[in-house]
Write an enzyme that holds these catalytic residues in place. Structure first.
Site, short mmCIF file in Angstrom:
data_model
loop_
_atom_site.label_atom_id
_atom_site.label_comp_id
_atom_site.label_asym_id
_atom_site.label_seq_id
_atom_site.Cartn_x
_atom_site.Cartn_y
_atom_site.Cartn_z
N ASP A 105 -11.07 -1.53 13.48
CA ASP A 105 -10.06 -0.48 13.65
C ASP A 105 -10.54 0.54 14.69
O ASP A 105 -10.33 1.74 14.54
CB ASP A 105 -9.72 0.21 12.32
CG ASP A 105 -8.41 0.99 12.39
OD1 ASP A 105 -7.73 0.94 13.45
OD2 ASP A 105 -8.08 1.67 11.40
N HIS A 116 -0.16 -2.51 7.83
CA HIS A 116 -0.88 -1.26 7.56
C HIS A 116 -0.24 -0.72 6.28
O HIS A 116 0.90 -0.26 6.31
CB HIS A 116 -0.67 -0.33 8.76
CG HIS A 116 -0.96 1.12 8.52
ND1 HIS A 116 -1.88 1.80 9.28
CD2 HIS A 116 -0.45 2.04 7.67
CE1 HIS A 116 -1.92 3.08 8.89
NE2 HIS A 116 -1.06 3.25 7.92
#
Lengths: 428, 314
Positions: A305, A179
Site C-alpha cells: 500500500d 478496499h
C-alpha cells in the site's frame, strides 16, 4: 550477456526449492540452476549468505502518475520498488484521471515502458471515477491489459454494484479487489477507535467499519461465485470471517500490509502524521490475528500500500494530513524482522506472500526460478542492518514512520528481465 | 518558589505534566489571585515579551481571560482571530505560525479545532506554545482553573468524588480534567448518554454512568459540560428535550445543596443546567472565571516570567 548469481540460498516458493544453488542468467532468461555451475559469466554476483528468490511482486502500489506527480511518478515509484527488491508492481487506479478507461491504461503502460525500472501492471477502477455508481468497461480494459479491478482509496459502498462487478468480472477471470470500509461507520475517522483515539481526541474508525464490508463481500462472492480479493485487511473479525469463507470454498484472497503487522495504534500518541494510515493501525490483538492469518494462509499476500505524499501535505494538522505511508523500500526488512526472525513464518512461507501468491491471484507469472523462465530475480541479505534514513529514500515520498529506525534484512540485488536494476543498495 | 519552573516551555496538555507541576501551577496562582484585590492589578513579570493569541475557533471567555492575564503581567499582546473558511484557502498552519515567529513572538496561545495542532507547532518551531483548546483533545488551562476552584472551595482534591456530565466524546474539558484530577488523587466519573462516551474511556481510570441519579450518588463536585446542538444533528441523541430530561441538572435531579456545581461555560440554561442551579449559591461558575485569569497568569509566569513572586506583595 551472462549473469551468474553464485552460492546463494535459493528459496523459491513456486518450485518448492530451498537449497544452496547457482543461478545463471543469459540475456533475459534463466539459463541454468544448479550446484557449482562452471560457466564463465560476464558478471558474477556473490550471493553467499544471502537469499535468492523469484522477483518480488507488490500487489498494492500507488504510483500516483498521471495526476499527482508531485507525490510520485512512475519513474520514481518503480525506482523505489527496485530498491525494495520488487521486480513487478500492481498499481492502483486512483490517479487523475482515474484509470477507468483504455486511454489512461495505455498512458500508464507507455510511461512505464519508457521510464519504469520494474514491471508495472495497472488495475482499473471498478466504477467510473471510482464514484461507486457505474461499472467501468471491464471487457475493454481487460483487453488492453489490466490485471484486476479496484476502487482502492474508496470502498464500493453499494452492495448491488459490488454484486454486479463480481458477476461481470467472472467473464474475464480477474479479481475484484475491495478496499473494505463502511464510510458511514468511519465517517471522518482518522485512527483506530479505542483508548488512544479517546485520550488524544482523534475521531476513531471502528474495526467494524472494515469487518462489516469484509463480511458483505464474502457473502456476495459466495452468492455470485465471483473472485474477490480483500485489500489491506486489519481486524481480527476480518481474518476470522475470511478463514471461515475459505473453508466454505469462497473464491477469496486477502492481503495485509507490512506496517499493520509491525505497528499498533499506540504509535499515534504523538500526533505524528506518518502514522495516519487508512485502514488505521489497529490494536495488538488485531495485529496478532493478522500474524495467525498469515501463518494458516487465511491471508495470502503481503502488499505495501505504498502511498507517497508530499512533505507539505503530511506536515499539517492530523485532521488535514492525507492517509498513507510509503512502503516499497521497507517491506522486506519489516517482513524479515517481524515475521521471519520472530518465527511467525518460515522464509519460504513469508516469500510466498510476495511472490507466488500475488502472481497466482493476478495471473502475471506461473513459474519461479525455472530454466527458460524470464529472469526476474531478487537477492536479499537477511543480515544486512541499516538505519533507514531520508537520504536512502528514492521514492518522492518521505512519509515513512520508519525513518531513523534500525531495520534488518534488505534486498541487495534486483534483476528485471535479466538486467540488474539494483545492486548492493544502488540503482543502476 | 519563584525559582521553580515547569520542565517544558510549552503547555500542551495535562497528561504531560507531573503531579508536582500541577501543584506548582495551582500554588503560583494563589498570589496572582490576591493581586486582583489591589487597586493596581498589574505586575511586570512579562515586560518586553510579545504574546500572540491566535484563535482558529470563536472564543470569548478563554481569549479574554488570556488577554487580561497577559496584560496584568505587562506583556505586549496581539490577538488574531482566524475563521476556518479563510484557513482553507490560505497558507498552512505551520507557515502562518512560522511567520508570526519570525516577528519574534515569544509565546503563542492557540485555539484550534484540530487535536494535536499545538503539538505539531511545538515540535517544529521555537516559540513557547500554550494550548487554549485543540479540538476534543485538551484544554489544559480550563482543567487547571477547575481544579484550582475545587481545591479553593473544598480544601483538597485527593479523595474527592468528581463527576463530569454530558458530552464526553467531544469534550477537551473532560479529558483534561480527567488527567488532572486523577493525577491529584480524585475519584472521577463520567455521566452521559452511551453515544457521547468515547470507547475505552474506563482505561483512563474513570467510572462510567448512563444514569444520572446513580452517577450523582456520593458526589462532591459536578462539572456540567455544554451540550452542542450539532450532536443531535449527528444522531447522537434524539432530542434536546430528552437530553434535558435524562441528564439535565436541576433542583429535582440535584437535591443536595452541598455539592459544588461547576460549568466551563458558555451555559445552555434550561438544557444541561437549570436557572435555579446556575444561580444557586452552590454554583461557582463566575468564580471559575476569576480563577481562570489567576491560573493563566501562573502558567505564563512559570513558562516565561522573570522576577520574584514576592514582588506581588511589595
Amino acid at each position: 550477456m551472462k549473469l551468474m548469481i553464485k552460492n546463494g540460498r535459493v528459496v523459491d516458493p513456486f518450485e518448492k526449492l530451498d537449497e544452496k544453488l547457482d543461478v545463471l542468467v543469459e540475456n533475459n532468461l534463466i539459463k541454468k540452476i544448479g550446484k557449482n555451475i562452471n560457466t564463465k559469466a560476464d558478471q558474477e554476483y556473490n550471493a553467499s549468505g544471502k537469499i535468492v528468490c523469484p522477483g518480488l511482486v507488490d500487489m498494492h502500489t500507488h504510483l500516483r502518475e498521471p495526476g499527482f506527480e508531485s507525490k510520485e511518478k512512475i519513474s520514481t515509484g518503480t525506482k523505489s520498488a527496485a530498491l525494495g527488491g520488487f521486480t513487478s508492481v500492481i498499481c492502483m487506479a486512483n490517479t487523475d484521471p482515474v484509470i477507468d478507461n483504455q486511454a489512461t491504461v495505455k498512458l500508464v503502460h507507455y510511461i512505464a515502458e519508457n521510464e519504469g525500472v520494474v514491471k508495472v501492471f495497472p488495475v482499473a477502477a471498478i466504477t467510473k471515477q471510482s464514484l461507486g455508481e457505474e461499472l467501468t468497461e471491464f471487457g475493454d480494459l481487460y483487453r488492453v491489459g489490466v490485471v484486476g479491478f479496484s476502487d482502492d482509496g474508496h470502498p464500493v459502498m453499494n452492495a448491488e454494484i459490488m454484486r454486479r462487478a463480481l458477476e461481470y468480472a467472472l467473464m474475464f477471470d480477474v479479481p475484484i479487489m475491495d478496499h473494505c470500509e463502511d464510510l458511514d461507520l468511519s465517517s471522518q475517522g482518522m485512527v483506530n477507535e479505542g483508548y488512544y483515539s479517546t485520550v488524544r481526541g482523534l475521531k476513531g474508525i471502528p474495526t467494524i467499519s472494515e469487518s462489516i464490508i469484509v463480511g458483505r463481500d464474502l457473502l456476495l462472492a459466495k452468492y455470485t461465485g465471483g473472485k474477490i480479493h480483500l485489500q489491506h485487511v486489519t481486524t481480527k473479525e476480518s481474518v476470522n470471517q475470511i478463514r471461515v469463507a475459505k473453508k466454505e470454498g469462497v473464491n477469496v484472497t486477502a492481503e495485509v500490509t507490512p506496517h499493520h503487522i509491525s505497528l499498533t495504534d499506540k504509535e499515534i500518541i504523538n500526533y505524528d502524521t506518518n502514522y495516519k494510515i487508512n485502514p488505521p493501525l489497529r490494536s495488538e490483538e488485531d495485529r496478532k490475528a493478522l500474524l495467525k492469518g498469515l501463518k494458516d494462509n487465511t491471508i495470502d499476500v503481503i502488499a505495501t500500500d505504498h502511498a507517497p505524499h508530499t512533505v507539505f501535505e503530511k506536515d499539517q494538522e492530523f485532521n488535514h494530513a492525507p492517509f498513507g505511508i510509503i512502503g516499497l523500500e521497507t517491506a522486506i526488512p519489516l517482513i524479515f524482522m517481524n515475521l521471519v526472525e520472530k518465527k511467525a513464518l518460515g522464509i519460504s512461507q513469508a516469500l510466498e506472500k510476495v511472490t507466488k501468491n500475488p502472481c497466482r491471484i493476478m495471473k502475471i507469472r506461473k513459474n519461479g526460478l525455472r530454466e527458460g523462465e524470464v529472469a526476474d530475480i531478487t537477492v536479499i541479505d537477511p543480515e544486512l542492518q541499516l538505519v533507514y534514513t531520508k537520504k536512502m529514500i528514492v521514492s518522492k515520498g518521505m512519509n515513512s514512520p520508519f525513518i531513523g529506525k534500525k531495520l534488518k534484512g534488505f534486498p541487495t540485488l534486483t534483476v528485471v528481465n535479466g538486467k540488474i536494476v539494483m545492486k548492493d543498495r544502488r540503482l543502476l | 518558589m519563584s525559582t521553580r519552573r515547569l520542565r517544558s516551555k510549552h503547555l500542551l496538555d495535562i497528561e504531560s505534566l507531573t503531579k508536582e507541576e500541577i501543584e506548582l501551577i495551582l500554588d503560583t496562582a494563589v498570589p496572582f489571585k490576591d493581586l486582583f484585590t489591589k487597586s493596581v492589578k498589574k505586575v511586570s513579570f512579562l515586560r518586553g515579551k510579545t504574546i500572540v493569541n491566535i484563535f482558529y475557533e470563536p472564543s470569548t471567555r478563554t481569549r479574554t481571560s488570556f488577554e487580561i492575564a497577559e496584560k496584568r503581567l505587562s506583556a505586549d499582546v496581539v490577538n488574531i482571530t482566524v475563521s476556518e473558511s479563510s484557513v482553507k484557502k490560505g497558507e498552512s498552519l505551520l507557515d502562518t505560525i512560522r511567520t508570526l515567529q519570525a516577528m519574534k513572538a515569544d509565546i503563542m496561545v492557540m485555539r484550534h479545532s484540530c487535536p494535536g495542532a499545538c503539538h505539531l507547532l511545538a515540535s517544529r518551531l521555537n516559540a513557547s506554545f500554550i494550548n487554549a483548546g485543540d479540538g476534543p483533545h485538551a484544554h489544559p488551562t480550563q482543567a487547571l482553573l477547575d481544579i484550582f476552584t475545587i481545591r479553593e472551595k473544598l480544601g483538597r482534591v485527593k479523595g474527592i468524588n468528581v463527576a463530569l456530565i454530558g458530552d464526553i466524546t467531544f469534550s477537551r474539558v473532560a479529558r483534561s480534567n480527567i488527567w488532572g484530577l486523577k493525577k491529584l488523587g480524585a475519584n472521577v466519573r463520567v455521566i452521559g448518554p452511551a453515544t457521547l462516551i468515547p470507547k475505552d474511556i474506563e482505561k483512563m481510570g474513570v467510572k462510567v454512568y448512563h444514569n444520572l441519579e446513580k452517577g450523582l450518588e456520593g458526589i462532591d463536585v459536578i462539572n456540567i459540560l455544554r451540550i452542542q446542538r450539532e450532536r443531535q444533528q449527528q444522531m447522537l441523541f434524539p432530542t434536546i428535550r430528552e437530553y434535558n430530561r435524562l441528564f439535565g441538572i436541576d433542583e429535582t435531579t440535584l437535591r443536595r445543596t452541598d455539592v459544588l456545581v461547576m460549568h466551563p461555560g458558555p451555559m445552555n440554561r434550561g438544557i444541561e443546567i437549570s436557572d435555579y442551579i446556575a444561580d444557586s449559591p452552590q454554583a461557582v461558575i463566575c468564580q471559575q472565571v476569576t480563577n481562570g485569569v489567576a491560573v493563566r497568569m501562573a502558567v505564563l509566569y512559570l513558562i516565561a516570567g522573570e522576577g520574584d513572586l514576592n514582588e506581588i506583595n511589595d
